[in-house]
Design an enzyme around this catalytic site. Structure first.
Site, PDB file in Angstrom:
ATOM      1  N   SER A   1      57.128  41.705  41.836  1.00  0.00           N
ATOM      2  CA  SER A   1      58.103  42.134  40.828  1.00  0.00           C
ATOM      3  C   SER A   1      58.387  43.630  40.902  1.00  0.00           C
ATOM      4  CB  SER A   1      57.582  41.812  39.420  1.00  0.00           C
ATOM      5  OG  SER A   1      57.196  40.466  39.328  1.00  0.00           O
TER       6      SER A   1
HETATM    7  N1  SAH Z   1      53.227  38.446  39.243  1.00  0.00           N
HETATM    8  C1  SAH Z   1      53.699  38.397  40.606  1.00  0.00           C
HETATM    9  C2  SAH Z   1      55.126  37.897  40.698  1.00  0.00           C
HETATM   10  C3  SAH Z   1      55.250  36.925  41.799  1.00  0.00           C
HETATM   11  S1  SAH Z   1      56.715  35.952  41.864  1.00  0.00           S
HETATM   12  C4  SAH Z   1      53.523  39.737  41.290  1.00  0.00           C
HETATM   13  O1  SAH Z   1      53.184  40.726  40.640  1.00  0.00           O
HETATM   14  O2  SAH Z   1      53.677  39.791  42.510  1.00  0.00           O
HETATM   15  C5  SAH Z   1      56.283  34.545  40.906  1.00  0.00           C
HETATM   16  C6  SAH Z   1      55.134  33.691  41.382  1.00  0.00           C
HETATM   17  O3  SAH Z   1      55.063  32.576  40.507  1.00  0.00           O
HETATM   18  C7  SAH Z   1      55.300  33.104  42.791  1.00  0.00           C
HETATM   19  O4  SAH Z   1      54.194  33.451  43.582  1.00  0.00           O
HETATM   20  C8  SAH Z   1      55.389  31.593  42.557  1.00  0.00           C
HETATM   21  O5  SAH Z   1      54.778  30.826  43.571  1.00  0.00           O
HETATM   22  C9  SAH Z   1      54.651  31.452  41.236  1.00  0.00           C
HETATM   23  N2  SAH Z   1      54.989  30.240  40.488  1.00  0.00           N
HETATM   24  C10 SAH Z   1      56.211  29.711  40.236  1.00  0.00           C
HETATM   25  N3  SAH Z   1      56.099  28.593  39.508  1.00  0.00           N
HETATM   26  C11 SAH Z   1      54.768  28.417  39.267  1.00  0.00           C
HETATM   27  C12 SAH Z   1      54.025  27.429  38.576  1.00  0.00           C
HETATM   28  N4  SAH Z   1      54.595  26.384  37.977  1.00  0.00           N
HETATM   29  N5  SAH Z   1      52.667  27.568  38.541  1.00  0.00           N
HETATM   30  C13 SAH Z   1      52.042  28.599  39.153  1.00  0.00           C
HETATM   31  N6  SAH Z   1      52.700  29.559  39.823  1.00  0.00           N
HETATM   32  C14 SAH Z   1      54.045  29.477  39.890  1.00  0.00           C
END
Ligand code: SAH
Length: 224
Positions: free
Chosen positions: A70
């Protein structure tokens, strides 16, 4: 344990990191604890080395598997919103570990953090990196976060870092009464808005809308 270049050099140095934090401050982040912790977390280690020279730009960047780390301002803003409540944050859940950058920021501010990720290689990299960086209060789980993480519920706060088109009910149910959840809500490629959900009683919650955001979709199907 791996040797990690936490200090960085040039585009990954503390000076470059400090400039990013100054920028975030200019954009309106006021919480001193958030700014202090973000000054310390080496964001360049949470992404592929090839992108490390861009790690202190205020942008989201790819981390593989169609996912992104993010944007730093959004990490700061969501963390600030999570800390705004009066309740102590002893037990917190993050859904969507991804690169684990947001988890590391939260790990410096709350007593215990559980974070769940559904994509296996991202889960593994995140788990190993947080361990090597010395975080012992963050527990990474490989799971579909649609169901939260029941084992350690209820939570003082929940942060969701992918956007569902509506708030999964099980997440509200895993909040303590008085607890708060920060979550981007909206359709893929459509308008998404950052919402703060406060659970007021067993069956009641209120929702406050904040700025519009762009997040990867919250997926509700298990990967193999
Ligand atoms: N907090 C992260 C943001 C990553 S993007 C950072 O700081 O890098 C969002 C993430 O959410 C992705 O890795 C994706 O695989 C995960 N995601 C999406 N839907 C999800 C779900 N239902 N359960 C667990 N993870 C999920």
């Amino acid at each position: 344990m791996r040797e990690l270049d936490v200090q960085g050099i040039g585009m990954t140095s503390q000076r470059t990191r400090d400039r990013l934090i100054d920028k975030i401050k200019q954009l309106g982040i006021k919480d001193q604890n958030v700014l202090r912790v973000m000054r310390l977390v080496p964001r360049h280690l949470f992404m592929d080395e090839a992108l490390a020279s861009r790690s202190y730009e205020n942008t989201s960047l790819p981390i593989g598997h169609g996912q992104t780390i993010s944007q730093p301002y959004i990490v700061a803003r969501m963390t600030e919103l999570l800390l705004e409540g009066d309740n102590k944050l002893d037990n917190v859940l993050e859904v969507g570990t991804g690169s684990a950058y947001q988890a590391a920021v939260l790990g410096g501010l709350v007593k215990k953090l559980h974070t769940v990720e559904r994509i296996l290689p991202l889960y593994r990299t995140a788990r190993d990196l947080l361990y090597d960086l010395g975080y012992r209060n963050i527990h990474v789980h490989h799971a579909d976060g649609t169901w939260g993480w029941q084992e350690s519920a209820p939570y003082d706060a929940i942060m969701v870092t992918a956007a569902p088109d509506k708030i999964p009910k099980s997440l509200i149910e895993q909040l303590k009464i008085g607890g708060r959840m920060v979550i981007p809500v909206g359709k893929k490629n459509g308008e998404q808005v950052l919402q703060v959900v406060i659970r007021q009683s067993e069956n009641d919650h209120i929702i406050d809308n904040h700025e519009s955001v762009v997040f990867v979709p919250f997926l509700q199907k298990e990967t193999k």
